[in-house]
Motif scaffolding. Structure first.
Motif, mmCIF file in Angstrom:
data_model
loop_
_atom_site.group_PDB
_atom_site.id
_atom_site.type_symbol
_atom_site.label_atom_id
_atom_site.label_comp_id
_atom_site.label_asym_id
_atom_site.label_seq_id
_atom_site.Cartn_x
_atom_site.Cartn_y
_atom_site.Cartn_z
ATOM 1 N N MET A 159 -7.332 -4.067 -4.440
ATOM 2 C CA MET A 159 -7.915 -2.458 -4.018
ATOM 3 C C MET A 159 -8.487 -1.766 -5.354
ATOM 4 S SD MET A 159 -4.214 -1.406 -2.452
ATOM 5 C CE MET A 159 -3.293 -2.573 -3.456
ATOM 6 N N GLN A 194 -2.106 5.141 2.964
ATOM 7 C CA GLN A 194 -2.909 4.161 3.315
ATOM 8 C C GLN A 194 -2.751 3.366 4.863
ATOM 9 O OE1 GLN A 194 -2.874 1.286 -0.059
ATOM 10 N NE2 GLN A 194 -3.817 2.723 -1.464
ATOM 11 N N GLN A 197 -8.089 3.142 -7.201
ATOM 12 C CA GLN A 197 -6.602 3.578 -7.257
ATOM 13 C C GLN A 197 -6.391 4.848 -7.817
ATOM 14 O OE1 GLN A 197 -4.388 1.902 -4.394
ATOM 15 N NE2 GLN A 197 -6.821 2.000 -4.067
ATOM 16 N N SER A 256 -4.427 -0.037 4.369
ATOM 17 C CA SER A 256 -3.207 -1.049 4.601
ATOM 18 C C SER A 256 -3.047 -1.248 5.781
ATOM 19 C CB SER A 256 -2.158 -0.383 3.843
ATOM 20 O OG SER A 256 -2.232 -0.487 2.714
ATOM 21 N N GLY A 271 0.822 -1.331 0.188
ATOM 22 C CA GLY A 271 0.033 0.022 0.019
ATOM 23 C C GLY A 271 0.921 1.403 -0.084
#
Length: 799
Positions: A584, A175, A587, A222, A171
């Motif tokens: 994820m 995060q 992003q 994260s 990450g």
């Protein structure tokens, strides 16, 4: 959503069985007998049984069991255990004070919890470092560092020396939710990433959670780094500090009212700029390069059921370069964090513990040219105002239910530029302020189903509202070009622009194979509503933060992990192996040529897509003996697929390595206690080089007098810089004194980068110095932050 609630209610319903017997509750606080500090993660166990509990972040415990006669065992690593025989016919409150084990304290212990906690607890992807271990490790220029220490744990890395923050399981630095006494910290670094903002003298507890994150926490994808400040000694006054190569620090603590209230004030400042003032060189005399931080905390026991904590942090970094000749105009930048936290603990009953928190946070950063035609000053702020209520209900010995609500008000001031001289070529510019509110509610239960099987399941529900006053646009165009704003809309103050909701289920499982080993698994979904917009490999304090808007969607992550945990030789060694896979969504990246700073149409330069990270983490730690420490190894990948980047011939986006992707990460830490006077430590780290984008062509302009490297294929991160590796050593000398002597001191000698490795921070391209256009060549240049041995000496004292 209905399925998540249905499953949760089925599991919760099983907790109501077994109440035919009359049950009573024993509760209280466990504290350090020397200073009154609450002990976090201490254990209360019924002798001869597996039934027990652990203390929370304030040292409180509660255990509900059938009436009867028991022997309770109170334990905390590094302290003498206590056994207490009790006859339980009614609820009882028992406060315990543990004394330090004078035998064990001669050895460095690298865990604060019970020796087999890694096997028996529900924690997965959790790393906890004791401050004594952090202080014992080699330090850069003598500055003990919390963030640099956690980078030696599995799954944690950084893009290099001089980079702000840290990366966890693929990450980005944004995060990670970093909390200091529950207040968010947006930038955890001093001096562009060389040191962290956490003064080790003021820190009590450090815990990093990478997976299996409880439903109480959210807002980042994260990890959670939970840093707790000391409460202050409520028994006697004390003074401690240190004089180092680059900075000095001083801490004062003591009781306000003995055994009922206390305070602690801890300050630190670097002093390189003070030596510059002694210089005869006018160019150097007025320059600045320093940081400072001040931490303060008071707490009051208002009644047997009420405690009040007030804490604050104030930190700043300043850099200023003045040109005495007046040719360049000079340059300055500074940044800093301010936080304030007020917490009220209240016991509604022996089984219901509540914590009410109000938090203020301000992260600000400035940039400017001091004089001349380019003189300007740019300022930016991120304000957070938050409140939350957290409840823990100790239903019985097998169930601990936590639930709560929270709200965070975000106020972003992205940038305000003001010309600073009459001849300045800049016009005043201020980007629109952005406001939003994030809400959350959660419920979570940690349940022991059988002596071998325990589960923790919960649901967090978050909502986010992007608010006016604001004029917003939609952006249209090709992904590889700057998009244009259309569909202008204006909203009044407090009017809703965009509204998002996200259910975030959490589940963890632990199955004990035997007394020495267990298998754990976890799943969690996380939502993130604030984002770091950076177009550099290494995040810097001046990068732009943005809230979720009508164009920038919330980031989402789903992570699953499975691990095997085993201890050896009566818990002297603990080992673990974990595998994880994380996906994820939403992003954020940027198109080639994007402008990040003071860009009123920044959203038109942003690109969006998916991310994934997966890997294996191995960990071996020795907890006791003259030699302690650990070895960790991580094999992982972190990749992104962004529409408009790294396209194939068919126009489809392809996966590429994230800028903080490191395939191999190896760390080894050793701490050896020779005797009462001398101890030694070392750490070694090796990591695969970070991914970067190299050109495969160049533009030649004006008959070849200017060469601009260019990547014609539009590929991202198509090359890796060479691998990073470094060895550090340190030795600590503790002068022998009478054990009743109150003044205690130590000398710490450290060598950073022992074999003078010139590790590459990045590689960039330039044209050489040839003036003949026919011989112009583009050359690659390795940039290294350190390329020599860095020794240091620190003197620490305590009174």
């Amino acid at each position: 959503m209905k399925q998540h609630i249905f499953i949760f209610l089925i599991c919760l319903g099983t907790t109501l069985s077994g109440w035919a017997q009359t049950r009573v509750t024993i509760s209280g606080y466990m504290r350090d007998g020397a200073n009154g500090e609450g002990l976090i993660g201490a254990t209360v166990q019924i002798k001869g049984q597996t039934t027990g509990t652990v203390t929370n972040e304030y040292g409180f415990y509660s255990l509900t069991i059938p009436q009867g006669n028991y022997t309770l065992v109170y334990q905390y690593i590094g302290y003498l255990s206590q056994e207490k025989a009790v006859t339980l016919q009614a609820n009882q409150k028992i406060d315990i004070q543990l004394s330090a084990d004078q035998v064990q304290i001669q050895e460095v212990v690298v865990t604060e919890t019970r020796p087999d906690n890694n096997v028996r607890s529900m924690d997965m992807g959790v790393s906890k470092l004791e401050m004594k271990a952090i202080r014992s490790m080699p330090a850069l220029l003598g500055e003990v560092d919390v963030v640099r220490s956690i980078q030696l744990l599995p799954g944690v890395s950084t893009v290099g020396e001089g980079a702000s923050g840290f990366n966890v399981r693929g990450g980005g630095v944004d995060q990670n939710l970093i909390l200091l006494d529950e207040a968010p910290v947006y930038n955890s670094s001093h001096l562009m990433g060389f040191f962290s903002v956490f003064n080790p003298d003021a820190v009590k507890d450090v815990k990093l959670i990478k997976g299996g994150i409880p439903a109480q926490y959210g807002g980042r994808l994260s990890s959670l780094l939970d840093v707790r400040m000391k409460e202050g000694n409520n028994k006697k006054f004390g003074l401690s500090g240190g004089i180092g190569t680059i900075s000095s620090r001083l801490t004062v603590e003591g009781p306000i009212q003995k055994d009922k209230s206390s305070f602690i004030i801890s300050g630190r400042r670097s002093y390189a700029d003070m030596f510059l003032k002694l210089s005869s060189d006018e160019d150097l005399k007025n320059n600045q390069l320093y940081f400072y931080d001040l931490s303060a905390k008071v707490n009051f026991t208002l009644s047997p059921k009420d405690r009040l904590f007030v804490s604050g942090y104030f930190g700043k970094d300043a850099f200023k370069f003045e040109d005495a000749s007046g040719n360049s105009g000079g340059f300055k930048m500074n940044w800093g964090n301010k936080t304030g936290t007020v917490r009220w603990n209240h016991l509604f009953s022996d089984r219901m513990f509540a914590n009410f928190t109000a938090v203020y946070s301000d992260y600000d950063y400035q940039l400017g040219v001091l004089s001349g035609s380019q003189a300007f000053e740019w300022t930016s702020h991120i304000y957070n105002y938050s409140g939350k209520a957290d409840f823990s209900y100790y239903l019985n010995a097998r169930n601990t239910i936590t639930f709560g609500i929270s709200a965070i008000r975000y106020q972003f001031e992205p940038g305000k530029a003001i010309p600073k001289s009459e001849e300045s070529i800049f016009n005043p510019l201020e980007l629109a302020h952005q406001n939003s509110i994030e809400y959350a509610a959660y419920i979570d239960n940690e349940q022991q189903l059988t002596p071998q099987l325990s589960v923790q399941y919960g649901l967090r529900f978050s909502a986010y509202n992007y608010l006016g006053a604001m004029t917003v646009y939609d952006y249209v165009g090709e992904n590889n070009e700057k998009k244009v704003p259309v569909n202008q809309r204006t909203y009044g103050k407090g009017e809703s622009i965009s509204f998002y909701t996200n259910p975030e289920p959490r589940f963890s499982l632990r199955y004990n194979l035997n007394e020495r080993s267990s298998i754990k698994a976890s799943y969690n979904r996380m939502a993130q509503y604030v984002h770091l917009i950076s177009n550099t490999t290494a995040a810097s304090p001046l990068d732009v933060w943005s809230p979720t808007t009508n164009n920038i969607k919330p980031e989402l992550a789903d992570q699953i992990a499975v691990g095997y945990f085993r201890n050896f030789k009566n818990n002297m060694f603990e080992t673990s192996a974990e595998v994880f896979y994380k996906t994820m969504k939403n992003q954020i990246d940027y198109r080639d040529g994007a402008e990040v700073l003071l860009n009123q149409e920044l959203e038109g330069d942003l690109l969006y897509g998916d991310g994934r990270a997966y890997g294996l983490e191995l960990y071996v730690k020795k907890n006791s003996g003259k030699l302690t420490g650990w070895v960790s190894y991580t094999l992982s990948r972190s990749e992104r697929k962004i529409d408009g980047l790294n396209m194939n011939k068919e126009g489809e986006a392809q996966w590429y390595a994230a800028k903080y992707d490191r395939t191999h990460i190896l760390s080894a830490v050793g701490i050896y206690t020779l005797n009462k006077k001398w101890s030694f430590s070392s750490n070694f780290s090796y990591t695969t080089g970070v991914a970067t984008t190299f050109p495969n062509a160049r533009y030649e302009v004006e008959d070849g007098t200017l060469v601009v490297p260019h990547n014609t294929e539009g590929t991202r991160n198509n090359y890796r810089v060479p691998a990073y590796h470094r060895l550090d050593l340190s030795a600590t000398l503790t002068p022998t004194k009478n054990e009743h002597h109150r003044w205690k001191s130590e000398w710490v000698f450290s060598i950073y980068n022992v074999y003078a490795k010139r590790n590459p921070f990045t590689v960039y391209f330039r044209q050489n110095d040839e003036n003949n256009a026919s011989k112009i060549q583009t050359e690659a240049v390795r940039l290294s932050i350190f390329g020599s041995i860095l020794p240091s000496v620190t003197y620490n004292f305590k009174f």
